[in-house]
Structures are given as C-alpha cells and as structure tokens.
Design an enzyme around this catalytic site. Sequence first.
Site: not given
Ligand code: NAD
Length: 300
Positions: A101, A176, A244
């Site tokens: 997102s 979104k 965010k």
């Molecule tokens: P998260 O922080 O749990 O996961 C992000 C992952 O990306 C981590 O494992 C991190 O180590 C990895 N990462 C960060 N920088 C990196 C890089 N440069 N190279 C490789 N890996 C890297 O986040 P999340 O909760 O999985 O959310 C991911 C996206 O989905 C966000 O944009 C969030 O807003 C969206 N989202 C989350 C949810 C939720 O319930 N958690 C629901 C809908 C949408």
Amino acid sequence: MRKYEKVGLIGLGVMGYGMALNLLKAGYTLVACDVNTERIKMLPNQDRVIVAKNAADVLNYTSTVITMLPNSPHVLSVLEGENGLLSGSVGQDFFLIDMSSISPDITREIGAKLYAKGYKFVDGPVSGGQSGAMNGTLTIMAGGKEEDVQDAMPLFEAVGKNIIHCGECGAGQVVKVANQLMSAINLISMSEAFTLGTKAGVKPEIIMNVIKGGSGRCWAVEDRMPHILEGDFEPGFTIDLHTKDVKLAVDMAKNMNLPLYATNLVAELFKTAQVKGYGKKDNCAIIKLYEELSGITVRK
Ligand code: NAD
C-alpha cells in the site's frame, strides 16, 4: 500449464509470508527476497523456494516479481536503489506487480517509467489482513492496463478472492487509501462508543453483540473488538502502517485542496498513539488513548 512457473516475491512480512504460502500451494516456485532471511527459512516446500540475495538477483531466476513492502520509499529502493530490480538483468518481459500500500502518485510515476521502457506494471494493494493473506482470501484492488491485469490474474487468484480492476495505473492505490481512511475512522468511532458505553456501566461484550447486528457494525467491531476484549494488541496491522495510510489520504487531499475533516483529526490521533509508543502494536491499540483518558479498560 501455469502462465508463470517461477515468481519473485520481495517482502515476506505479515502479509507477504501468507501470500508466499498460497503461491507455493498453487504450485509456483518462489524466488523469495527479504532483508530478514529468517522469514524465508520459515517457509514449507523449500524444494520450490529459491533465496535471492537481493532484488536484482530475483531477476536471475524470473522476470515476474511481486513486491509486498511497507511503504513508497521501500518500493522505490527495491526498484531503483543499489542492487535494485532495475540494476539487474532486466529482460523485455519484466513484469512488476506491486501489492504494497503506497502513494498513488509514486505508483503513477513508477508506472510511467516502466511503461516508457516497455515493461509491464500493475498496482494491486490488498485488504483482508493477515488472516486474508494466510487463507488466500485477500481483496485485491488492481490498477493498470487491462492486458497487464489479466496477465497478473493467475497470481492474484492464488492469493486472493475478490479481485477488482479499479482503473488505470494507480487506481488500485487510490481505492486502498479510501478504504484505509474509512477503517481508521471506524476504529476511532468504535473506541469512543465502547469507552462511553463501558464507563456508563454496560459490559463491552454485550455492546459488541448488539452493534454487530446494528447500523454501527463495521470491521473494527467485528474483527478487532474481540481482540481488545481479550487484551490482545499484537499485530496484525500495526499503528505505524495505518498511520502511514491515513497520512497518504491527508497528502492526497492536500494536493487536491480537498478538506477532509475527520481524516485530519484521525491522523493526529494515530500520531498521538505513535508518540505514546504504540506504533508497533496492532491498530486496535488506538483504543488505549481513550482508556487512558476515561480511567477504564474495555475488557471482558
Ligand atoms: P511487514 O513490515 O510485516 O513486512 C514487510 C517486509 O518487507 C518485512 O519482512 C521486511 O523485512 C521486508 N523488507 C523491507 N524492506 C525490504 C527491502 N528493501 N528488501 C527486501 N525486503 C524488505 O508489513 P506487512 O504488514 O506485511 O505490510 C506490507 C504492506 O501491505 C504494507 O504496505 C501494508 O500497509 C499493507 N497491508 C498490510 C496489512 C496487514 O494487516 N498487515 C493488510 C493490508 C495491507
């Protein structure tokens, strides 16, 4: 035969991990990349998991890449930064599907750059939380050219259920952001209603059972209140990530000179929760602001 036998996935966090499980379940070989390699080691079917050293390395195995990263700067760095995708062996069939997102404006800039080089790009942010990711039931808001969205469809179907093509590049991110501002406002309205009702002497589980069938029902009450009642504030979707998203809405509105009263107030409330140290907690921890003010807790 499946259209993409090997698919790259960058970001195996709360959401990406569940998506990885479902891509493996659908028979794909996964080219996985995360700065935290422990996330990749946790996956089953390791015979179909290739660990990429960095984003550029992903392209040594496949030209189709999904990103599931926290925010715009992470996506930009994975695309254009050191050892980013564009520094790798990019073939003409490079296809980026960004399911993070992020800002709709940045998404459109990425789209313009990739289209100019003849590459394919789709934005496909999701809703449905960790359980949706684990169960393969995510709602996916796709933006991009019709033929690109159709090409991404087998992958979307592996991780999601409700897949909607919202319009041109960036349209998925716009929808979104709209969804996220509503869910943030709903979390605040739920926090206020339950603090008021509980302080006035009614058990919160009774308020929940009534509102679930009333006009105040929403995801916050149905999905999050059971966790609040148990005192469970582990994420889930963190306050940091939701802040965010609300900030993305505030920025969009500012650019369009559009007044959004409730959204701006909610942005300040989420910022307050961050300042109080709740950033890494689940977004339902926003109720703690009201619990502190009222001197009661909303628990069973
Ligand atoms: P998260 O922080 O749990 O996961 C992000 C992952 O990306 C981590 O494992 C991190 O180590 C990895 N990462 C960060 N920088 C990196 C890089 N440069 N190279 C490789 N890996 C890297 O986040 P999340 O909760 O999985 O959310 C991911 C996206 O989905 C966000 O944009 C969030 O807003 C969206 N989202 C989350 C949810 C939720 O319930 N958690 C629901 C809908 C949408």
